[in-house]
Design a protein around this motif. Structure first.
Motif, PDB file in Angstrom:
ATOM      1  N   GLU A 156       0.825  -1.133  -0.015  1.00 60.91           N
ATOM      2  CA  GLU A 156       0.358  -0.152  -0.013  1.00 60.91           C
ATOM      3  C   GLU A 156       1.196   1.048   0.217  1.00 60.91           C
ATOM      4  O   GLU A 156       0.809   1.909  -0.837  1.00 60.91           O
ATOM      5  N   ALA A 157       2.029   1.547   1.436  1.00 59.96           N
ATOM      6  CA  ALA A 157       2.385   2.749   1.247  1.00 59.96           C
ATOM      7  C   ALA A 157       3.527   2.814   0.394  1.00 59.96           C
ATOM      8  O   ALA A 157       4.439   3.754  -0.302  1.00 59.96           O
ATOM      9  N   ARG A 158       3.790   1.308  -0.747  1.00 62.66           N
ATOM     10  CA  ARG A 158       4.930   1.384  -1.594  1.00 62.66           C
ATOM     11  C   ARG A 158       6.733   2.793  -1.006  1.00 62.66           C
ATOM     12  O   ARG A 158       6.755   3.323  -1.051  1.00 62.66           O
ATOM     13  N   PRO A 159       7.317   2.436   0.094  1.00 60.57           N
ATOM     14  CA  PRO A 159       8.047   3.466   0.674  1.00 60.57           C
ATOM     15  C   PRO A 159       9.002   3.049  -0.393  1.00 60.57           C
ATOM     16  O   PRO A 159       9.582   2.548  -0.674  1.00 60.57           O
ATOM     17  N   GLU A 160       9.843   4.525  -0.756  1.00 60.30           N
ATOM     18  CA  GLU A 160      10.756   4.907  -1.364  1.00 60.30           C
ATOM     19  C   GLU A 160      11.637   4.688  -0.780  1.00 60.30           C
ATOM     20  O   GLU A 160      13.185   3.559  -1.574  1.00 60.30           O
ATOM     21  N   VAL A 161      12.020   4.961   0.329  1.00 57.59           N
ATOM     22  CA  VAL A 161      13.596   4.433   0.654  1.00 57.59           C
ATOM     23  C   VAL A 161      12.421   3.244   2.307  1.00 57.59           C
ATOM     24  O   VAL A 161      11.454   4.128   2.958  1.00 57.59           O
ATOM     25  N   VAL A 162      13.098   2.291   2.350  1.00 58.66           N
ATOM     26  CA  VAL A 162      12.604   1.279   3.410  1.00 58.66           C
ATOM     27  C   VAL A 162      13.664   1.544   4.771  1.00 58.66           C
ATOM     28  O   VAL A 162      15.072   1.821   4.940  1.00 58.66           O
ATOM     29  N   LEU A 163      12.896   1.577   5.847  1.00 59.68           N
ATOM     30  CA  LEU A 163      13.608   2.300   7.114  1.00 59.68           C
ATOM     31  C   LEU A 163      13.606   1.341   8.013  1.00 59.68           C
ATOM     32  O   LEU A 163      12.281   0.826   8.618  1.00 59.68           O
TER      33      LEU A 163
END
Lengths: 204, 429
Positions: A156-163
């Motif tokens: 859903e969120a498709r984070p560009e940077v995985v933290l």
């Protein structure tokens, strides 16, 4: 296909850190993955030309290590540790839950290129078992339900940077130890996020 | 008496123990200042030797003795820090790298000064990007402040440190495989001798030390090697980080003085087993170590006492298994690891490991045959003749023999349970 000027400059800076250019092979393989999303034959040729090896020699090195993915790999590589300590605390169920949520079997990638799922050998998070990594950013103390929620969130969120800190906060539990101050840098693809290799990015 | 060395800063200052300002404010880099201003390299090396510290990577070899193997004349020399921590159950170096990286950087600088090294490498496993980032930032800060680089603190001493990420291969924790990997090769162990101290990185004299080992060096220079040697029993000097995991209430890294009992460690610091279930066995020193049993709970936790029980403290990874654990599944999981991580050079390990894995898989699933029981030990014996302790080897490195540790552990101590898988067509638990 040749590398961008920026990637080439980065490669030269890495090579300069070693007495022998060949030593830069492994870091440059990560650069190649950053360029193409996984390790392609072109990428290996680019590495070979810069470190003074033949493409075959570079492939021989790359094929020795599990983290150089020579097959198409998802934007989010979900690695579920199933070694002894994580297994004792239910990691097999976490892996099954992750596969169910993503529809991706252990060792596979989905058609959209969003997820790859794999079981991993010990990732050094035994005190926070069961542990999961997304693009090598760690989440500790993951239940099967939280493993599913993590994958649903990635979709859903498709984070560009995985933290790591963000995922731990949302989906993690027991940690191996207190992590200390939070990290603002994270992963942008299925390879380790490390600033000197140009493979890390600042997130939110 | 000092009972903790490595983890005091991170416990007292959780918010910023990794940052230079905090490190300096808590006595950091004082040892390096003293060393460069008023001590010779030989004096620094003598303190480390006097500490009698035994390497914390797994082999437990005295670090000062290892340093003494460097040939006196040949230059350049290299220092390589082993941060490839991959032994299943082990996560201590990760904490040291993330939470107190300057302690390691100062340890590296002091050691490099003692060893006349100008270039050091820290090899960190590829699955540890966060520890690597933390260490790299500490290194960047140290350059900025003049603790690394050219003419450190106004002295004539120069040092560069390069962080190198691995590619996901356990075998690179073996020091000669690590050096091959650092040279841009497949991580295949080299035949020894020559040992790295004589011909290591780029065939130059090289010292390879573990992250935890070198993190202790600032203490040895601040307090003196004798002060370190005064902690703990003979043969097990200093404090040590144990990684406690599996079926315990309070898992985590425990920094202790060796010599306490296993009961103290597992039931005291570890808080015992959830729901007060009974303990079945535990791995005392990483997946490579033969298991210990409830009858050993009151034995002391020291390198040599554990050696007398025909197993090892190895990397300090303690994995606790309670009464609900299927020993066949546990052994299979460990053997699968070694079969996967075999570099493939030596036939007994490459073929034997996967053969053991397949046999354990079928026993676990209920498809085993009674003849598999003898075959498990026979194949193990071909990898490590006589199944002795310490193991005899038919291989270049100890990875092959490590795969036999869980097999002998279950065959010698839990044979009834293994047999029941075969006669009953699956797990009896």
């Amino acid at each position: 296909m040749t590398w961008s000027q920026k990637t080439d400059e980065r490669a030269q800076a890495i090579i300069a850190r070693y007495p022998d250019p060949r030593s830069a092979t492994m870091p440059l393989l990560y650069l190649a993955m950053h360029e193409d999303g996984h390790l392609t034959e072109d990428g290996m040729r680019e590495v070979a030309a810069r470190v003074g090896l033949t493409p075959a020699q570079v492939q021989s090195v790359a094929s020795f290590y599990t983290m150089y993915k020579r097959d198409r790999t998802g934007r989010y590589l979900v690695s579920v540790c199933t070694s002894i300590s994580c297994m004792l605390l239910g990691a097999d169920d976490v892996l099954a839950a992750v596969s169910e949520e993503t529809g991706v079997a252990d060792g596979d990638t989905d058609e959209d290129g969003l997820f790859s799922v794999e079981h991993a050998e010990c990732i050094g998070a035994c005190g926070g078992a069961p542990a999961v990594q997304v693009n090598y950013e760690l989440v500790e103390g993951v239940t099967p339900e939280q493993g599913k929620a993590l994958c649903a969130w990635l979709r859903e969120a498709r984070p560009e940077v995985v933290l790591g800190d963000e995922m731990q906060e949302l989906f993690g539990g027991q940690r191996s130890f207190e992590w200390g101050p939070s990290e603002t840098a994270g992963a942008v693809g299925p390879f380790p996020a490390f600033e000197p290799y140009g493979t890390a990015k600042e997130g939110r | 008496m000092t009972d903790r060395i490595l983890t005091t800063r991170m416990d007292a200052h959780p918010a910023d123990s990794n940052v230079l300002a905090r490190y300096e404010a808590t006595g950091g880099y004082a040892a390096l200042r003293t060393a460069l201003a008023s001590k010779t390299p030989e004096e620094i090396a003598a303190e480390v030797k006097a500490s009698n510290i035994r390497g914390r990577g797994g082999a437990n070899f005295p670090a000062g003795v290892k340093w003494g193997f460097l040939p006196p004349e040949t230059r350049p020399r290299y220092l390589v820090v082993n941060g490839d921590e991959s032994e299943p159950g082990t996560f201590k170096d990760r904490q040291l790298l993330e939470r107190d990286p300057h302690q390691l950087v100062e340890g590296i600088a002091l050691s490099a000064y003692a060893l006349d090294v100008r270039q050091a490498f820290v090899y960190i496993r590829g699955e540890y990007p966060r520890p690597a980032r933390r260490l790299q930032r500490a290194i960047d800060e140290a350059y900025e402040a003049g603790y690394l680089g050219t003419g450190i603190l106004g002295s004539g001493f120069d040092l560069d440190i390069t962080v190198h990420l691995g590619g996901g291969a356990y075998i690179c924790g073996e020091e000669t495989a690590l050096l091959n990997s650092l040279e841009g090769r497949r991580g295949e162990p080299r035949i020894k001798p020559p040992f790295p101290a004589v011909e290591g990185l780029y065939a130059k004299p090289t010292i390879v030390n573990n992250v935890e080992t070198l993190s202790n060096v600032p203490f040895m220079i601040n307090q003196g090697g004798a002060a370190y040697d005064a902690i703990g029993p003979e043969g097990a000097r200093g404090t040590r980080l144990f990684s406690l995991s599996g079926h315990v209430r309070n898992p985590g890294n425990k920094e202790i003085v060796m010599g306490m009992t296993w009961r103290d460690l597992i039931y005291g610091l570890g808080g015992g087993i959830p729901e007060d279930r009974a303990i079945k066995a535990w791995i005392p020193g990483g997946a490579s170590a033969p298991w210990l049993l409830p009858e050993h709970l009151d034995e002391p936790v020291t390198i040599d006492d554990v050696g007398r029980l025909k197993t090892m403290l190895g990397s300090g990874a303690v994995v606790v298994m309670d009464e609900t654990t299927c020993v066949v599944k546990a052994a299979h999981r460990i053997v699968r690891f070694f079969a996967h991580e075999s570099c493939g050079q030596c036939t007994p390990c490459r073929e034997g490991g996967s053969w053991l894995e397949r046999m354990l898989a079928r026993i676990e699933s209920g498809d085993g045959r009674m003849m598999d029981l003898d075959l498990l030990l026979d194949v193990s014996d071909n990898i490590s003749p006589g199944l002795t302790w310490p193991p005899k080897m038919t291989t270049i490195c100890p990875l092959g023999p490590s795969a036999t540790a869980p097999v002998t552990s279950i065959m010698w101590h839990f044979r009834n349970e293994v047999e029941a898988h075969i006669t009953g067509g699956g797990c009896p638990l």
